[in-house]
Design an enzyme around this catalytic site. Structure first.
Site: not given
Length: 369
Positions: A136, A162, A164, A189, A214, A239, A263, A291
């Protein structure tokens, strides 16, 4: 098994570089470590993943400390734990505070596995000898810096990238990534940065052939996500919305997602994480392990969880060196060609580096039960 003593440490560790999402930037990571000791002298470790600021959930490092000391740990006094699943039952009178619960529940799982001379993977019923992992990458101010991070990650062999996104930093960003890296496994994400008013924009993400997007909508939503999923081709991964196996069941029934991120801290521990895995496996919905910028103990628990069979997508458990100059476990978590070998030693499979631990400890408590 009876827990006779609990040690709580608050640590402060500096990450190699700032990590930015739609809700803020972090580099100085404060977190809690739990060590439990049973009646035979076995020791188990768990890591609290709450942040100092309630960005991701309402929990913080300080609230976790309060809940652990004043409520959760006292509930363990005099309790005979036949199996770590018992811990979630013991804590059932306390609402939410899942990250505090997970910190000590994971420590109990580790202790229970060591008491029986087995690995945490075996205790959970895991099957894999190695796991595939992705990485990520937080928001970057400069695309060239992001491209360099992606290049480095691909060279290391990470199986999925991944990135953001947030309003104003989405279509152009993903377009640049796809122009530079047209075929890499890529996901975005959003950390709840959008609403259904953005549906036309979110439809345009389909052109980038993403593995998933996500949590695009509100952190507590599964209804609007169902509406969105019907309008876009890209699978939605939930998530923040999924706090329990019941949440997972309802989201799948509504058609709110095609993937679920598990998670451990968010859902209250390994027992509930396993239940979510089982619900998703039965429904044919793949899961992966998310994570929370964990240090080594948290990463060790993530590795063990990911050995369950329905964790079919690469997770966020990158190697220690991606985030820390030096981790608090030995050996550190290493990634080779995008995989982590599952440790074969009892419990979490890693030793805690007590000297390194002491170097980062800023507060400690000892509680006898």
């Amino acid at each position: 098994m009876i827990i006779q003593e609990v040690f709580i440490r608050k640590l402060e560790m500096m990450m190699k570089q700032p990590f930015s999402t739609s809700f803020g930037t972090m580099q100085n990571r404060k977190f809690i470590l739990i060590e439990v000791i049973d009646d035979l002298g076995n020791r188990g470790w768990g890591e609290g993943v709450a942040f100092s600021i309630p960005w991701y959930t309402e929990e913080t490092t300080e609230t976790s400390m309060h809940i652990l000391v004043d409520f959760l740990i006292p509930l363990l006094k005099g309790q005979t734990i036949e199996h770590p699943d018992d811990v979630s039952k013991i804590f059932s009178s306390i609402r939410k505070n899942n990250m505090a619960k997970a910190a000590i529940e994971c420590a109990v799982w580790d202790c229970w596995a060591k008491r029986r001379g087995i690995t945490l993977t075996q205790a959970l019923g895991g099957e894999k000898e190695s796991i595939d992992v992705g990485i990520s990458i937080g928001l970057q101010q400069d695309f060239d810096v992001l491209a360099e991070r992606i290049d480095q990650s691909l060279t290391t062999g990470y199986k999925r990238i991944k990135v953001k996104i947030k309003p104003g930093n989405d279509l152009s960003l993903l377009s640049q990534i796809r122009e530079r890296f047209p075929t890499i496994p890529l996901m975005a994400d959003a950390n709840s940065a959008y609403t259904l008013k953005d549906i036309d924009l979110l439809k345009r993400l389909d052109q980038f052939d993403l593995m998933m997007i996500e949590q695009p909508l509100a952190a507590d939503d599964i209804v609007d996500h169902a509406t969105l999923q019907k309008k876009i081709r890209t699978p939605i991964c939930l998530d923040e919305s999924i706090l329990s196996a019941e949440d997972a069941r309802k989201a799948i029934q509504l058609g709110s997602c095609g993937v679920i991120n598990v998670k451990i801290g968010r859902v209250g521990g390994l027992t509930e994480a396993k239940r979510i895995h089982d619900v998703c496996q039965k429904a044919g919905v793949p899961v992966w392990c998310g994570g929370m910028l964990e240090a080594g103990i948290g990463r060790a628990h993530n590795i063990a969880l990911t050995t369950l069979p329905n964790f079919t997508l690469p997770g966020d458990t990158a190697g220690s060196s991606s985030y820390w100059q030096r981790d608090i476990i030995t050996p550190e978590v290493f990634v080779t060609d995008g995989t982590i070998m599952v440790p074969q030693s009892v419990g979490i499979g890693y030793e805690v580096d007590l000297k390194e631990l002491d170097r980062h400890t800023i507060e400690r408590k000892q509680i006898r039960l």
